[in-house]
Design a protein around this motif. Sequence first.
Motif, PDB file in Angstrom:
ATOM      1  N   TRP A   1       0.807  -1.223   0.000  1.00  0.00           N
ATOM      2  CA  TRP A   1       0.000   0.000   0.000  1.00  0.00           C
ATOM      3  C   TRP A   1       0.841   1.276   0.000  1.00  0.00           C
ATOM      4  CZ3 TRP A   1      -3.920  -1.469  -2.188  1.00  0.00           C
ATOM      5  CH2 TRP A   1      -4.697  -2.556  -1.799  1.00  0.00           C
ATOM      6  N   PRO A   2       1.805   1.446   0.922  1.00  0.00           N
ATOM      7  CA  PRO A   2       2.585   2.690   0.871  1.00  0.00           C
ATOM      8  C   PRO A   2       3.431   2.829  -0.390  1.00  0.00           C
ATOM      9  CG  PRO A   2       3.469   1.188   2.532  1.00  0.00           C
ATOM     10  CD  PRO A   2       2.163   0.619   2.087  1.00  0.00           C
ATOM     11  N   THR A   3       3.835   1.686  -0.966  1.00  0.00           N
ATOM     12  CA  THR A   3       4.564   1.733  -2.238  1.00  0.00           C
ATOM     13  C   THR A   3       3.662   2.305  -3.329  1.00  0.00           C
ATOM     14  OG1 THR A   3       5.805  -0.234  -1.567  1.00  0.00           O
ATOM     15  CG2 THR A   3       5.881   0.358  -3.896  1.00  0.00           C
ATOM     16  N   LEU A   4       2.406   1.858  -3.342  1.00  0.00           N
ATOM     17  CA  LEU A   4       1.444   2.381  -4.325  1.00  0.00           C
ATOM     18  C   LEU A   4       1.118   3.842  -4.049  1.00  0.00           C
ATOM     19  CD1 LEU A   4      -1.004  -0.669  -4.675  1.00  0.00           C
ATOM     20  CD2 LEU A   4       0.859   0.016  -6.214  1.00  0.00           C
ATOM     21  N   TRP A   5       1.014   4.224  -2.764  1.00  0.00           N
ATOM     22  CA  TRP A   5       0.795   5.648  -2.446  1.00  0.00           C
ATOM     23  C   TRP A   5       1.884   6.487  -3.124  1.00  0.00           C
ATOM     24  CZ3 TRP A   5       0.716   5.401   3.671  1.00  0.00           C
ATOM     25  CH2 TRP A   5      -0.370   4.609   4.097  1.00  0.00           C
ATOM     26  N   ALA A   6       3.135   6.064  -2.903  1.00  0.00           N
ATOM     27  CA  ALA A   6       4.273   6.829  -3.413  1.00  0.00           C
ATOM     28  C   ALA A   6       4.287   6.863  -4.942  1.00  0.00           C
ATOM     29  CB  ALA A   6       5.578   6.232  -2.884  1.00  0.00           C
ATOM     30  N   LEU A   7       4.016   5.718  -5.566  1.00  0.00           N
ATOM     31  CA  LEU A   7       4.037   5.669  -7.028  1.00  0.00           C
ATOM     32  C   LEU A   7       2.957   6.554  -7.641  1.00  0.00           C
ATOM     33  CD1 LEU A   7       4.679   1.858  -7.589  1.00  0.00           C
ATOM     34  CD2 LEU A   7       6.220   3.723  -8.220  1.00  0.00           C
ATOM     35  N   TRP A   8       1.770   6.569  -7.035  1.00  0.00           N
ATOM     36  CA  TRP A   8       0.678   7.388  -7.572  1.00  0.00           C
ATOM     37  C   TRP A   8       0.964   8.881  -7.382  1.00  0.00           C
ATOM     38  CZ3 TRP A   8      -0.606   2.700  -8.811  1.00  0.00           C
ATOM     39  CH2 TRP A   8      -1.644   2.499  -9.720  1.00  0.00           C
ATOM     40  N   ILE A   9       1.518   9.238  -6.235  1.00  0.00           N
ATOM     41  CA  ILE A   9       1.839  10.652  -5.999  1.00  0.00           C
ATOM     42  C   ILE A   9       2.992  11.086  -6.896  1.00  0.00           C
ATOM     43  CG2 ILE A   9       2.720  12.300  -4.290  1.00  0.00           C
ATOM     44  CD1 ILE A   9       1.191  10.667  -2.154  1.00  0.00           C
ATOM     45  N   ALA A  10       4.043  10.255  -6.974  1.00  0.00           N
ATOM     46  CA  ALA A  10       5.201  10.599  -7.807  1.00  0.00           C
ATOM     47  C   ALA A  10       4.817  10.682  -9.276  1.00  0.00           C
ATOM     48  CB  ALA A  10       6.310   9.563  -7.614  1.00  0.00           C
ATOM     49  N   GLY A  11       3.872   9.817  -9.695  1.00  0.00           N
ATOM     50  CA  GLY A  11       3.448   9.807 -11.093  1.00  0.00           C
ATOM     51  C   GLY A  11       2.266  10.706 -11.363  1.00  0.00           C
ATOM     52  N   ASN A  12       1.886  11.519 -10.363  1.00  0.00           N
ATOM     53  CA  ASN A  12       0.740  12.424 -10.500  1.00  0.00           C
ATOM     54  C   ASN A  12      -0.514  11.676 -10.968  1.00  0.00           C
ATOM     55  OD1 ASN A  12      -0.333  15.023 -10.196  1.00  0.00           O
ATOM     56  ND2 ASN A  12      -0.073  15.494 -12.376  1.00  0.00           N
ATOM     57  N   GLY A  13      -0.709  10.501 -10.377  1.00  0.00           N
ATOM     58  CA  GLY A  13      -1.889   9.710 -10.697  1.00  0.00           C
ATOM     59  C   GLY A  13      -1.724   8.756 -11.868  1.00  0.00           C
ATOM     60  N   LYS A  14      -0.573   8.836 -12.565  1.00  0.00           N
ATOM     61  CA  LYS A  14      -0.339   7.974 -13.718  1.00  0.00           C
ATOM     62  C   LYS A  14       1.089   7.419 -13.680  1.00  0.00           C
ATOM     63  CE  LYS A  14      -3.612  10.442 -16.693  1.00  0.00           C
ATOM     64  NZ  LYS A  14      -3.770  11.257 -17.925  1.00  0.00           N
ATOM     65  N   PRO A  15       1.340   6.469 -12.778  1.00  0.00           N
ATOM     66  CA  PRO A  15       2.698   5.917 -12.688  1.00  0.00           C
ATOM     67  C   PRO A  15       3.084   5.168 -13.950  1.00  0.00           C
ATOM     68  CG  PRO A  15       1.167   4.603 -11.384  1.00  0.00           C
ATOM     69  CD  PRO A  15       0.411   5.829 -11.822  1.00  0.00           C
ATOM     70  N   ASP A  16       4.360   5.199 -14.273  1.00  0.00           N
ATOM     71  CA  ASP A  16       4.876   4.464 -15.421  1.00  0.00           C
ATOM     72  C   ASP A  16       4.616   2.973 -15.224  1.00  0.00           C
ATOM     73  OD1 ASP A  16       6.929   4.507 -17.849  1.00  0.00           O
ATOM     74  OD2 ASP A  16       7.516   2.879 -16.500  1.00  0.00           O
ATOM     75  N   LEU A  17       4.145   2.295 -16.264  1.00  0.00           N
ATOM     76  CA  LEU A  17       3.749   0.886 -16.155  1.00  0.00           C
ATOM     77  C   LEU A  17       4.931  -0.006 -15.786  1.00  0.00           C
ATOM     78  CD1 LEU A  17       1.519  -1.220 -16.357  1.00  0.00           C
ATOM     79  CD2 LEU A  17       1.993  -1.387 -18.822  1.00  0.00           C
TER      80      LEU A  17
END
Length: 287
Positions: free
Chosen positions: A28-44
Amino acid sequence: MPNLTERLHQYWLLARFDKPIGILILLWPTLWALWIAGNGKPDLLVLTVFVLGVVLMRAAGCVINDYADKDFDPQVERCKLRPIAAGKVKPKEALAVFAVLCLTAFGLVLLMNWYTIALSFVGAFLAASYPFMKRFTHLPQAYLGMAFGFAVPMAFAAQTNTIPSVAWILYLAVLLWALVYDTMYAMVDIDDDLKIGVKSTAILFGKRVREITAGLQVIILLLLISVGMMQQLSWPYYLGLLVAAGFSVYQQKLIFHFNKPDCFKAFLNNNWFGLVVFVGLLLAYNL
């Protein structure tokens, strides 16, 4: 063939693949960070590498933890049937499994930028050294938070090649969150830990454990609110935090009487805390 099947089954149990709560609570916190860092669109590719990395490194952490505790686990009721403690996996085998898991995870990290690759060595050191901390400090749960939370700065490095201030605030929130839920977990083993001389925050906090964990939960929520404000996130994120606050209250209710099964339920309930924060993030970026 039956022998090979049994060996693989024991390795599966050693890596705790039969108990996915550890994967989820790290994911969960990994996904939090990826979504915030990717502005809602993390690199696949980044998303795929980090999800697989969470699964592999959590497994590696479980293996090295059981190796480190091979002399303690037989004396702990909850742990005495683990593969090493029960004599079904030799310590040298466990080290080999640990090495394979770490090397596989590192192979995935090599698909990322050099900043992320460099940070992975810090993350690997924290994960490998954590199990030994309970011998030296009453704060192994805080050290676990440092290890579990390190996916946050790594995610920002992989996604943006930088680690902004919001990443460190999120990292602190995740560190404290791990401290809280692992303290609840340690409350289950407190009698065995005192008997064999293992240290924990549950022992350190003593009768004040409820007040201290509650205070930390308030700080965690305040840090997550500040993350939302810094990123100018919309209302669904804060609704998610409100539901997460409700779960925090429920966890305090569970640990109120120091009943061990309820303390374990409180630990497990943190999966829902992580999930609702992520759902709030998802909706904030998509509505």
